[in-house]
Write an enzyme that holds these catalytic residues in place. Structure first.
Site, PDB file in Angstrom:
ATOM      1  N   ASP A   1      33.575  35.096 -26.846  1.00 33.52           N
ATOM      2  CA  ASP A   1      33.242  35.609 -25.521  1.00 33.52           C
ATOM      3  C   ASP A   1      32.906  34.471 -24.557  1.00 33.52           C
ATOM      4  OD1 ASP A   1      32.698  38.074 -23.957  1.00 33.52           O
ATOM      5  OD2 ASP A   1      30.664  37.279 -23.869  1.00 33.52           O
TER       6      ASP A   1
ATOM      7  N   GLU B   1      38.206  33.947 -25.022  1.00 30.70           N
ATOM      8  CA  GLU B   1      38.275  34.734 -23.784  1.00 30.70           C
ATOM      9  C   GLU B   1      38.285  33.770 -22.599  1.00 30.70           C
ATOM     10  OE1 GLU B   1      35.893  38.030 -21.081  1.00 30.70           O
ATOM     11  OE2 GLU B   1      34.815  36.593 -22.323  1.00 30.70           O
TER      12      GLU B   1
ATOM     13  N   ASP C   1      36.094  46.764 -20.584  1.00 30.77           N
ATOM     14  CA  ASP C   1      35.674  46.309 -19.258  1.00 30.77           C
ATOM     15  C   ASP C   1      36.549  46.841 -18.128  1.00 30.77           C
ATOM     16  OD1 ASP C   1      33.515  44.716 -20.127  1.00 30.77           O
ATOM     17  OD2 ASP C   1      34.860  43.062 -20.613  1.00 30.77           O
TER      18      ASP C   1
END
Length: 581
Positions: A327, A356, A423
Site C-alpha cells: 500500500d 500500489e 476505493d
C-alpha cells in the site's frame, strides 16, 4: 525530419533482455514523420581494416500515441556485447542517430554508438512465471462471507441488512471465504488479493494495530492456514496487503509516543515535527495524507526496518502466502523496498511483489524492487472510454499505447490490471447499469496484456457508488445475480486459460479505429497464430476491415458477422477472432 522528437536511451523500456541472448530495442519518432528505421549493430571489439564491423536489420513500426511512432525489433547478440545506432529515413532525408548525435553517414568508430556493455542473464527482469496465467479476485474480507458468527465483532449487523458505512460491521471472515471458494473456481479465478487482514480498528483494516496478529473478527491462525490450504488445493494463489507506509493510531509504538513524548523509545519510529504530539486536520507529524489516525512510519529507522522486514518474511514462512500487495508504495523509501525484496524472495523465490503506484513506475520496476505495479492508467482509460464517454476509441488507443511503450514488455506482462476496487464505484454503476458496456469492460480486462483482477461481486452485478457504497456485502442469492455477466466472465477466463496468447504469450499491436470513435482493439500474435480483440464503443453498427485471410475463427463474440474480410459489429459489441498466419 523532426530530430528533436527522435528519442532512445540504452536502458529501461528502450532496450532490455528478452532472454539471455536477445535484446528488444525500441526508438520513438514524431508521428508520421519517419518512413523506415533500421538498426545498426555489432560487437564493439570486432574491427577490420581499421573500421568497426556492423550489420543492419529493419525495425517494425509497432504503434503510435498520436504524438510519437514507436519502432521495435528483437536483436540476437551472439557475443553478449553490443554497440548500436539507428538509420532513419523520411521522404526527404536520411540520418544516422547514435549516442553522440546525428550524422549524415555511418560512423566507423564503435565509440559513437549506444552501448549495451554485456548481456548478463541475471539482469533479465524476473517475476514469478505463474502470474502471467493468474486471474485475481480482490476480496474485502469484512464483506465477502460470514462463516463463523461466534467471532463477530460487537454490534455486528445482519448480513446485507443495511447499506455499507464507514463504521458498520457485518462479520465477514476467513471461514466465509473458505466456504465460497467453489464460486471462484467456477468463474475461473486462480488468485485472491485480500485487503488487510491484520489487527486494526476500522472495518477496512488499513490502520494496523499489530502486523504480527490477525484481526480476531476474521479468525485465528488456524482459520487462515485452512483457507490458504484449501486455496492451494484448488490452484488458487493468495496475496496479502501490507501497509508499511503508515500504521494505525492504536499501533502500540505510536500510543507510547502519544503518552511519553520525547521520552518514548519509539519517537524515531515516526516523523514527529515537535512535541507534544498533536493530531487534528493538520497533525504535527507526517501521516497518510493528513489523516491523524494513520501516522507515517520512518522506514529508514533500523528498528522499524527490522520489524517490517520480519513481517514480510513471517507471513510467507508461517502461512505460505504467495504475494504481497504494498500500500502507498511510492511514499516508502526505495532502499527499504530493495531490502524487502531480498528478504521475501529468500523466504519464497516466486513470491509476487506488487506495488500500489498510480504514476510512472519505471524506477520501481528495474528488477531490484517490485515485480509489478497496479495499472491505474489502464482503469482510467477503460472507464473514460466505456463508462464516462470522455474520450473516444482513437484517444483510448493512443493513451494506452503511450502507457504500454513506457515499460518493457517483460515488465508489462506482469502488471496488475483492474477496473474497480474497494476505493472506486462499482463497475456496473460506473457503466450506468448497462450490461453490454460492462461486458466490454471485462472483455478488455480479461484479454489485455498483464494479469487481471476482478473486484468481488462485480461478476454478479453488485452496484454501489464511491466508498463506502462500493463495499456491499456479497449477495449469495443466485436469483439476484446478473447471470449474463457472470457467464461472460466465465467464458473469457476459460478462453484465457486455453489460449495463451490471451495470457501474455506472444506480442501485441494496437488496432487503431478508422474514425474517431470507430471499432478498435489489439492484435496478439506469435509466429503461428494471431488473435484479434475488437470492440465497438459506438451506439451504431460499425465495420472493421481485416487482413485478407480465409481462416478466420470467431472464438467468442456478441453475434458479430464477418463478410468479405469485414467485421460487422452491433453497438457496444465485441469480438475475439483467431486466424493462422
Amino acid at each position: 525530419m523532426e530530430k528533436t522528437a527522435i528519442f532512445h536511451r540504452s536502458t529501461d523500456n528502450y532496450v532490455y533482455l528478452l532472454d539471455d541472448q536477445t535484446l528488444q530495442i525500441r526508438i520513438k519518432t514524431k508521428h508520421n514523420d519517419v518512413n523506415a528505421v533500421s538498426l545498426i549493430l555489432g560487437d564493439p571489439y570486432i574491427w577490420s581494416n581499421g573500421q568497426w564491423q556492423y550489420s543492419k536489420m529493419p525495425m517494425n513500426l509497432v504503434g503510435n500515441d498520436g504524438l510519437y511512432d514507436y519502432w521495435e525489433t528483437e536483436a540476437f547478440v551472439a557475443t553478449n556485447r553490443l554497440r548500436y545506432g539507428f538509420k532513419l529515413s523520411s521522404s526527404t532525408e536520411e540520418v544516422i542517430y547514435t549516442e553522440k548525435g546525428f550524422y549524415d553517414s555511418i560512423p566507423v568508430d564503435s565509440d559513437y554508438y549506444f552501448c549495451f556493455p554485456y548481456l548478463h542473464e541475471n539482469e533479465q527482469f524476473q517475476a514469478p512465471k505463474w502470474v502471467k496465467d493468474t486471474v485475481w479476485y480482490q476480496i474485502f474480507p469484512e464483506r465477502f462471507g460470514n462463516g463463523d458468527p461466534t467471532i463477530n465483532p460487537e454490534n455486528t449487523k445482519n448480513w446485507g441488512s443495511e447499506p455499507p458505512a464507514v463504521n458498520n460491521f457485518f462479520g465477514g471472515d476467513f471461514a466465509g471465504v473458505t466456504a465460497h471458494l467453489d464460486h471462484l473456481t467456477d468463474i475461473g479465478v486462480n488468485g485472491i488479493y485480500f485487503t488487510p487482514v491484520f489487527k486494526a480498528h476500522s472495518n477496512h483494516k488499513y490502520d494496523t494495530i499489530d502486523y504480527m496478529e490477525l484481526d480476531p473478527q476474521f479468525g485465528d491462525a488456524a482459520a487462515l492456514k485452512e483457507l490458504i490450504t484449501q486455496c492451494h488445493k484448488r490452484g488458487i494463489k493468495v496475496m496479502l496487503d501490507a501497509v508499511f507506509n503508515h500504521s494505525g493510531y492504536y499501533f502500540p509504538p505510536f500510543q507510547d509516543v502519544l503518552k511519553n513524548g520525547e521520552n518514548s523509545p519509539y519517537k524515531d519510529w515516526f516523523h514527529i515535527h515537535n512535541f507534544p504530539v498533536v493530531g487534528g486536520d493538520k497533525p504535527n507529524y507526517e501521516a497518510f495524507g493528513f489523516v491523524e489516525s494513520m501516522p507515517k512510519l520512518n522506514t529508514a529507522n533500523p528498528e522499524v526496518k527490522k520489524y517490517l522486514l520480519d513481517v514480510g518474511a513471517y507471513w510467507i514462512e508461517e502461512f505460505d502466502i504467495d504475494g504481497w500487495r504494498l500500500d502507498v508504495a511510492n511514499e516508502v523509501d526505495q532502499p527499504f523496498w530493495r531490502e524487502f525484496r531480498k528478504i521475501v524472495k529468500k523466504a519464497k523465490p516466486d513470491v509476487y511483489i506488487l506495488g500500489e503506484i498510480w504514476h510512472d513506475s519505471m524506477p520501481w520496476l528495474r528488477g531490484d524492487q517490485f515485480d509489478a505495479v497496479m495499472n491505474y492508467p489502464f482503469k482510467t482509460n477503460v472507464l473514460n472510454l466505456l463508462a464516462n464517454n470522455s474520450i473516444n476509441s482513437q484517444q483510448f488507443v493512443e493513451n494506452m499505447s503511450k502507457v504500454y511503450y513506457s515499460y518493457p514488455k517483460t515488465v508489462f506482462d506482469y502488471t496488475f490490471n483492474l477496473v474497480g476496487s474497494h476505493d472506486t464505484p462499482r463497475i456496473l454503476t460506473e457503466c450506468g447499469d448497462n450490461i453490454n458496456k460492462t461486458k466490454q469492460v471485462f472483455t478488455i480486462l480479461l484479454t489485455f496484456m498483464g494479469t487481471p483482477c476482478i473486484y468481488y461481486g462485480d461478476e454478479i452485478g453488485l452496484t454501489g457508488g464511491q466508498d463506502p457504497g462500493c463495499r456491499k456485502c456479497m449477495d449469495w442469492n443466485e436469483e439476484n445475480h446478473e447471470l449474463e455477466l457472470k457467464n461472460h466472465i466465465r467464458i473469457l477466463n476459460t478462453l484465457r486459460k486455453e489460449e495463451k496468447l490471451l495470457a501474455n504469450e506472444g506480442f501485441v499491436t494496437f488496432l487503431h479505429p478508422t474514425e474517431p470513435n470507430g471499432i478498435f482493439g489489439y492484435k496478439k500474435y506469435n509466429s503461428n497464430k494471431t488473435i484479434l480483440v475488437l470492440l465497438n464503443p459506438n451506439s451504431s453498427n460499425q465495420k472493421f476491415s481485416l487482413e485478407k485471410s480465409e481462416n478466420y475463427n470467431i472464438l467468442y463474440s456478441s453475434n458479430i458477422v464477418i463478410e468479405d474480410n469485414q467485421v460487422n459489429m452491433e453497438p457496444d459489441g465485441f469480438g475475439i477472432i483467431e486466424y493462422n498466419v
